[in-house]
Design an enzyme around this catalytic site. Structure first.
Site, PDB file in Angstrom:
ATOM      1  N   ASP A  73      93.372 127.837  85.563  1.00 62.71           N
ATOM      2  CA  ASP A  73      94.724 128.399  85.546  1.00 62.71           C
ATOM      3  C   ASP A  73      94.627 129.923  85.511  1.00 62.71           C
ATOM      4  O   ASP A  73      93.804 130.491  84.785  1.00 62.71           O
ATOM      5  CB  ASP A  73      95.504 127.876  84.328  1.00 62.71           C
ATOM      6  CG  ASP A  73      96.999 128.106  84.471  1.00 62.71           C
ATOM      7  OD1 ASP A  73      97.730 127.111  84.610  1.00 62.71           O
ATOM      8  OD2 ASP A  73      97.431 129.282  84.454  1.00 62.71           O
ATOM      9  N   ILE A  74      95.489 130.576  86.274  1.00 64.99           N
ATOM     10  CA  ILE A  74      95.436 132.029  86.397  1.00 64.99           C
ATOM     11  C   ILE A  74      95.916 132.716  85.110  1.00 64.99           C
ATOM     12  O   ILE A  74      95.583 133.877  84.857  1.00 64.99           O
ATOM     13  CB  ILE A  74      96.268 132.475  87.629  1.00 64.99           C
ATOM     14  CG1 ILE A  74      95.800 133.807  88.171  1.00 64.99           C
ATOM     15  CG2 ILE A  74      97.758 132.489  87.335  1.00 64.99           C
ATOM     16  CD1 ILE A  74      96.299 134.128  89.567  1.00 64.99           C
ATOM     17  N   ASN A  80     103.873 118.651  83.725  1.00 64.27           N
ATOM     18  CA  ASN A  80     105.299 118.973  83.693  1.00 64.27           C
ATOM     19  C   ASN A  80     105.937 118.505  84.993  1.00 64.27           C
ATOM     20  O   ASN A  80     105.332 118.602  86.063  1.00 64.27           O
ATOM     21  CB  ASN A  80     105.488 120.483  83.540  1.00 64.27           C
ATOM     22  CG  ASN A  80     104.881 121.005  82.253  1.00 64.27           C
ATOM     23  OD1 ASN A  80     105.054 120.412  81.201  1.00 64.27           O
ATOM     24  ND2 ASN A  80     104.145 122.107  82.342  1.00 64.27           N
ATOM     25  N   GLU A 139     106.872 124.661  87.098  1.00 68.12           N
ATOM     26  CA  GLU A 139     106.990 125.890  87.891  1.00 68.12           C
ATOM     27  C   GLU A 139     106.537 125.689  89.328  1.00 68.12           C
ATOM     28  O   GLU A 139     107.118 126.249  90.252  1.00 68.12           O
ATOM     29  CB  GLU A 139     106.150 127.004  87.260  1.00 68.12           C
ATOM     30  CG  GLU A 139     106.692 127.518  85.942  1.00 68.12           C
ATOM     31  CD  GLU A 139     105.724 128.498  85.284  1.00 68.12           C
ATOM     32  OE1 GLU A 139     104.820 129.018  85.961  1.00 68.12           O
ATOM     33  OE2 GLU A 139     105.894 128.723  84.069  1.00 68.12           O
ATOM     34  N   HIS A 150     100.309 118.515  89.351  1.00 64.70           N
ATOM     35  CA  HIS A 150      99.102 119.045  88.718  1.00 64.70           C
ATOM     36  C   HIS A 150      99.036 118.583  87.280  1.00 64.70           C
ATOM     37  O   HIS A 150     100.051 118.435  86.609  1.00 64.70           O
ATOM     38  CB  HIS A 150      99.049 120.576  88.788  1.00 64.70           C
ATOM     39  CG  HIS A 150     100.286 121.274  88.297  1.00 64.70           C
ATOM     40  ND1 HIS A 150     101.436 121.358  89.053  1.00 64.70           N
ATOM     41  CD2 HIS A 150     100.556 121.928  87.139  1.00 64.70           C
ATOM     42  CE1 HIS A 150     102.354 122.026  88.385  1.00 64.70           C
ATOM     43  NE2 HIS A 150     101.855 122.375  87.209  1.00 64.70           N
TER      44      HIS A 150
HETATM   45  P1  AMP Z   1     103.745 124.246  85.538  1.00 69.26           P
HETATM   46  O1  AMP Z   1     104.713 125.037  84.727  1.00 69.26           O
HETATM   47  O2  AMP Z   1     103.307 122.981  84.876  1.00 69.26           O
HETATM   48  O3  AMP Z   1     104.258 124.033  86.943  1.00 69.26           O
HETATM   49  O4  AMP Z   1     102.421 125.120  85.602  1.00 69.26           O
HETATM   50  C1  AMP Z   1     102.069 125.923  86.680  1.00 69.26           C
HETATM   51  C2  AMP Z   1     100.791 126.631  86.295  1.00 69.26           C
HETATM   52  O5  AMP Z   1     100.223 127.177  87.459  1.00 69.26           O
HETATM   53  C3  AMP Z   1     100.970 127.769  85.293  1.00 69.26           C
HETATM   54  O6  AMP Z   1     100.174 127.489  84.130  1.00 69.26           O
HETATM   55  C4  AMP Z   1     100.458 129.001  86.051  1.00 69.26           C
HETATM   56  O7  AMP Z   1      99.767 129.909  85.232  1.00 69.26           O
HETATM   57  C5  AMP Z   1      99.562 128.366  87.098  1.00 69.26           C
HETATM   58  N1  AMP Z   1      99.368 129.139  88.309  1.00 69.26           N
HETATM   59  C6  AMP Z   1     100.327 129.709  89.079  1.00 69.26           C
HETATM   60  N2  AMP Z   1      99.767 130.315  90.142  1.00 69.26           N
HETATM   61  C7  AMP Z   1      98.429 130.100  90.049  1.00 69.26           C
HETATM   62  C8  AMP Z   1      97.310 130.476  90.843  1.00 69.26           C
HETATM   63  N3  AMP Z   1      97.441 131.184  91.969  1.00 69.26           N
HETATM   64  N4  AMP Z   1      96.071 130.090  90.436  1.00 69.26           N
HETATM   65  C9  AMP Z   1      95.920 129.378  89.307  1.00 69.26           C
HETATM   66  N5  AMP Z   1      96.934 128.988  88.519  1.00 69.26           N
HETATM   67  C10 AMP Z   1      98.185 129.351  88.882  1.00 69.26           C
END
Ligand code: AMP
Length: 122
Positions: free
Chosen positions: A35-36, A93, A101, A106
């Protein structure tokens, strides 16, 4: 009912190689990457390469090969990240109430510290 898949989401771009990622494990059907914005010492995202919006979509519509591969990669990530003995949290989520998000299924694997209760009490 399944939500419509948007192939412009950021994880679709990662799968297509348009955006870099920090890969932990990659197989024919599954990608695990860091995760970023990690929320724990271990924070890995596991995604199917197929176009599934959320857990329910994946569980209902993925092939057996995709389902099994995803489950096995999850186990391999937990083993490789060293979170089996002390424990970890697997979160997915979905939708508005789940505060999702990125609209590509995932699974978050979080660990490396005590994570507290899963949800704040209302
Ligand atoms: P969610 O709220 O469950 O949809 O989580 C989305 C996750 O994706 C968040 O924890 C972000 O930090 C992660 N995320 C968004 N863009 C990237 C990316 N380019 N590389 C890795 N993780 C990401």
């Amino acid at each position: 009912m399944t939500r419509r898949y948007d192939d412009q989401n950021i994880f679709a771009k990662i799968i297509r190689g348009e955006i870099p990622n920090s890969t932990v494990i990659e197989t024919e059907h599954t990608l695990a990457f860091r995760d970023i914005q990690p929320q724990a010492p271990v924070h890995v995202l596991i995604i199917p390469k197929g176009p599934y919006v959320d857990h329910a979509d994946f569980a209902a519509n993925a092939s057996e090969a995709e389902l099994v591969d995803f489950a096995r990669v999850t186990a391999q990530v937990c083993e490789a990240e060293g979170v089996i003995s002390d424990g970890f949290r697997a979160i997915s989520n979905a939708g508005v109430h789940g505060v999702q998000e990125v609209p590509h299924y995932h699974l978050h694997i979080l660990g490396g510290r005590a994570l507290g209760r899963m949800l704040a009490r209302a």
